[in-house]
Design a protein around this motif. Structure first.
Motif, PDB file in Angstrom:
ATOM      1  N   LEU A  44       0.823  -1.209   0.000  1.00 30.98           N
ATOM      2  CA  LEU A  44       0.000   0.000   0.000  1.00 30.98           C
ATOM      3  C   LEU A  44       0.856   1.257   0.000  1.00 30.98           C
ATOM      4  O   LEU A  44       0.536   2.253  -0.653  1.00 30.98           O
ATOM      5  CB  LEU A  44      -0.916  -0.001   1.227  1.00 30.98           C
ATOM      6  N   THR A  47       1.834   2.633  -3.223  1.00 33.18           N
ATOM      7  CA  THR A  47       0.782   3.220  -4.058  1.00 33.18           C
ATOM      8  C   THR A  47       0.490   4.678  -3.710  1.00 33.18           C
ATOM      9  O   THR A  47      -0.378   5.299  -4.329  1.00 33.18           O
ATOM     10  CB  THR A  47      -0.524   2.418  -3.926  1.00 33.18           C
ATOM     11  N   GLN A  57      -8.475   1.992  -4.358  1.00 35.43           N
ATOM     12  CA  GLN A  57      -8.903   0.672  -4.840  1.00 35.43           C
ATOM     13  C   GLN A  57      -7.964  -0.412  -4.342  1.00 35.43           C
ATOM     14  O   GLN A  57      -8.399  -1.491  -3.927  1.00 35.43           O
ATOM     15  CB  GLN A  57      -8.963   0.666  -6.375  1.00 35.43           C
ATOM     16  N   THR A  58      -6.659  -0.133  -4.363  1.00 37.71           N
ATOM     17  CA  THR A  58      -5.702  -1.099  -3.824  1.00 37.71           C
ATOM     18  C   THR A  58      -5.958  -1.339  -2.340  1.00 37.71           C
ATOM     19  O   THR A  58      -5.849  -2.470  -1.838  1.00 37.71           O
ATOM     20  CB  THR A  58      -4.264  -0.583  -4.030  1.00 37.71           C
ATOM     21  N   ASP A  61      -9.020  -3.612  -1.873  1.00 34.38           N
ATOM     22  CA  ASP A  61      -8.643  -4.979  -2.265  1.00 34.38           C
ATOM     23  C   ASP A  61      -7.881  -5.654  -1.124  1.00 34.38           C
ATOM     24  O   ASP A  61      -8.073  -6.855  -0.848  1.00 34.38           O
ATOM     25  CB  ASP A  61      -7.781  -4.950  -3.526  1.00 34.38           C
ATOM     26  N   THR A  62      -7.025  -4.867  -0.464  1.00 30.90           N
ATOM     27  CA  THR A  62      -6.255  -5.401   0.668  1.00 30.90           C
ATOM     28  C   THR A  62      -7.186  -5.746   1.832  1.00 30.90           C
ATOM     29  O   THR A  62      -7.046  -6.805   2.477  1.00 30.90           O
ATOM     30  CB  THR A  62      -5.204  -4.369   1.115  1.00 30.90           C
TER      31      THR A  62
END
Length: 596
Positions: A44, A47, A57-58, A61-62
């Motif tokens: 993360l 990013t 969004q990442t 998802d995590t």
């Protein structure tokens, strides 16, 4: 527990038993997967430089992966123009992924309840209590919602949903989600700060561009103003000189004309300063060094201010080395520098005051042969005049900088002279410094110029307006621009003809063969370039020296021969000094005269 002021949504979920938050600490807690969590947080962190939506969004998802959830999302607060608030699902993962962008109310939603209670909350079958979740196709058995902290208020909430009755959230999921919520806060703060910085940078860039544009418009205005003021000065100067000759027997008229001439010379200095300041701003004020005598440069500068010195009855003491000092410098520009400093001393020294000019330079004869290293000449101008306030000293070379004393004087100028001096001294690889103990204590200016060299030259001839009689043709569509000059040249013994168009000039040379033709480049109909081409085709004009006249000094930036058949050029309107120099150097087709 919330009191009577709780919102209807909070009271409803409490009354119906929808909130299962207390069970998080009693349920069997799964073992922490710190390695997987640490790896996810590192991913993360990488990013953070990505666009905000990609980073969020990442993050969801995590959350989906670490909590083994069926859906995950981030709800961020929005405020609308009608003062109503809502949460937008800005990033969604899992079975609800197609609902990205979905809006839910902030006063009747799981996120709203969690933020109102100020802590993570676990909801059982939230679709049964919140109509905003009806768009979720799959059944939702549990939803864990964690507020995303922010300043001054929360950004929104991070949430995960379970669509499987066998998967329930526990305190470990709450810890993971709280950690991710804190990360979300940091990421959103960075994104927000970056966006604000970009806005400020854009505003600063816009302000800078506006300032540059304003400076450019100001420079263009100054240049145009200088040229527009300069155009009538030539005819006025010529007319005054002619009137002085015609009034030779009338002392009263000569006295009045002398006053007008002094004021005209002051106005010419102001216009010259304006044009030089514009050239400095555009990098067009260049120096073309050549070998010359420093004594001649200083004498010319002294001659330029002699009338002012005499008028104010100053005591001017000039000290030169007892030997000739050869320098490699642009003599006209260095004369301009020294005369500017002397003129400042004249302006700001009371009548009867003292002005001293001292030149200290090594004897070029003592420089060993073959040694080309320039030696330093030091020129000092000292006066016992008004002086300068200490607070103003650091800014005296700034463009348009003037002291309060200067603004009270009729001949105070525009505050550009010293700026031009500084530029020209630096162009000679020298230094200029100014000092004063304060108001009423006088001023001292020191120039240090590495220009002394071994080469020797002869003394220059004294400056004169005397020109051998010649046949001169003046071609200009403006009658006023040539009338006074023609009269003055005629009084000096020249035979002068005037034409107001190219066609008239061509007809005139059939019976009048000029030694010199001064031609305005920009004329309506047949311009100067076309006229000179046709004159070159006439045998009777084979020996005529053709001089271009132009009001645009910006195009005249070097000593190269003039294109289109001209022998040389003068900046319009030409001064008597310019014209005399051209006529004396008529055999030199490479020369450039840059009148001031």
């Amino acid at each position: 527990m919330p009191g009577r002021s709780a919102s209807p949504a909070v009271n409803r979920v409490l009354r119906t038993g929808t909130l299962l938050t207390a069970e998080l600490d009693t349920r069997l807690r799964r073992s922490p997967a710190y390695a997987a969590e640490n790896e996810a947080l590192h991913a993360l962190a990488r990013t953070l430089n990505e666009p905000g939506t990609a980073m969020l969004q990442t993050l969801v998802d995590t959350a989906l992966e670490l909590c083994n959830a069926g859906s995950a999302g981030i709800s961020l607060r929005e405020h609308h123009d009608d003062q109503s608030g809502a949460f937008r699902w800005v990033a969604v993962s899992g079975r609800c992924a197609q609902l990205q962008g979905h809006l839910i109310p902030d006063d009747d939603s799981p996120a709203g309840v969690a933020l109102e209670l100020g802590s993570p909350q676990l909801f059982a079958f939230p679709k049964r209590q919140f109509d905003c979740l009806s768009v979720v196709g799959a059944d939702v058995t549990e939803e864990l919602v964690v507020p995303v902290p922010g300043t001054p208020g929360s950004f929104g909430a991070l949430w995960v949903m379970s669509h499987d009755a066998d998967h329930r959230f526990d305190s470990e999921h709450r810890r993971i989600l709280a950690s991710l919520a804190n990360f979300t806060c940091a990421a959103l703060t960075i994104t927000q700060a970056r966006a604000e910085a970009e806005v400020r940078a854009e505003e600063a860039e816009a302000a800078r561009n506006a300032l540059v544009a304003a400076e450019a418009r100001k420079d263009d205005f100054i240049t145009t103003l200088g040229h527009e003021l300069r155009n009538p000065l030539g005819p006025i100067d010529s007319a005054l000189a002619a009137a002085q000759k015609l009034a030779a027997g009338s002392p009263a008229v000569l006295s009045a004309l002398a006053v007008a001439n002094r004021q005209l010379q002051h106005l010419k200095r102001i216009v010259s300063d304006l044009l030089d300041a514009s050239r400095v701003r555009h990098g067009k004020l260049s120096v073309r060094p050549a070998h010359g005598l420093l004594g001649d440069i200083v004498k010319d500068a002294v001659a330029a201010v002699a009338e002012g010195v005499e008028q104010r009855q100053h005591h001017l003491d000039v000290t030169l080395p007892p030997y000739p000092v050869t320098v490699f410098a642009d003599a006209p520009r260095l004369t301009q520098v020294v005369s500017n400093l002397l003129w400042n001393a004249v302006k700001y020294t009371p009548p009867g005051g003292d002005i001293a000019l001292l030149v200290d330079a090594p004897d070029p004869g003592t420089i060993p042969e073959g040694d080309s290293t320039p030696r330093e000449a030091v020129i000092t101008v000292h006066d016992n005049g008004d002086g300068i306030e200490p607070t103003l000293l650091p800014r005296v070379f700034d463009l348009f900088m003037q002291s309060p004393v200067a603004r009270t004087r009729a001949e105070g100028g525009l505050g550009v002279g010293l700026s031009v001096v500084s530029y020209l001294v630096k162009a000679h690889q020298g230094q200029v410094a100014i000092s004063s103990e304060g108001i009423g204590t006088g001023t001292e200016v020191t120039l240090r110029l590495p220009i002394v060299c071994r080469s020797t030259v002869e003394h220059a001839a004294p400056t004169t307006h005397g020109i051998a009689p010649a046949r001169i043709l003046l071609v200009d569509d403006s009658d006023d621009a040539t009338e006074a000059l023609a009269t003055l040249l005629a009084l000096d013994g020249h035979e002068v003809k005037r034409a107001q168009s190219g066609l008239e000039a061509l007809l005139m040379v059939e019976t009048f063969t000029p030694d010199f033709a001064l031609i305005d480049i920009h004329m309506p109909g047949m311009d100067g370039h076309e006229l000179v081409r046709l004159l070159r085709q006439r045998a009777q004009c084979a020996l005529t020296k053709l001089v271009a006249l132009s009001g645009d000094s910006g195009t005249m930036s070097g000593p190269e021969p003039v294109a289109d058949g001209f022998d040389c050029y003068l900046i319009k309107p030409p001064s008597l000094e310019d014209l005399a120099d051209v006529l004396r150097r008529s055999s030199d087709r490479e020369g450039r005269v840059d009148g001031y």
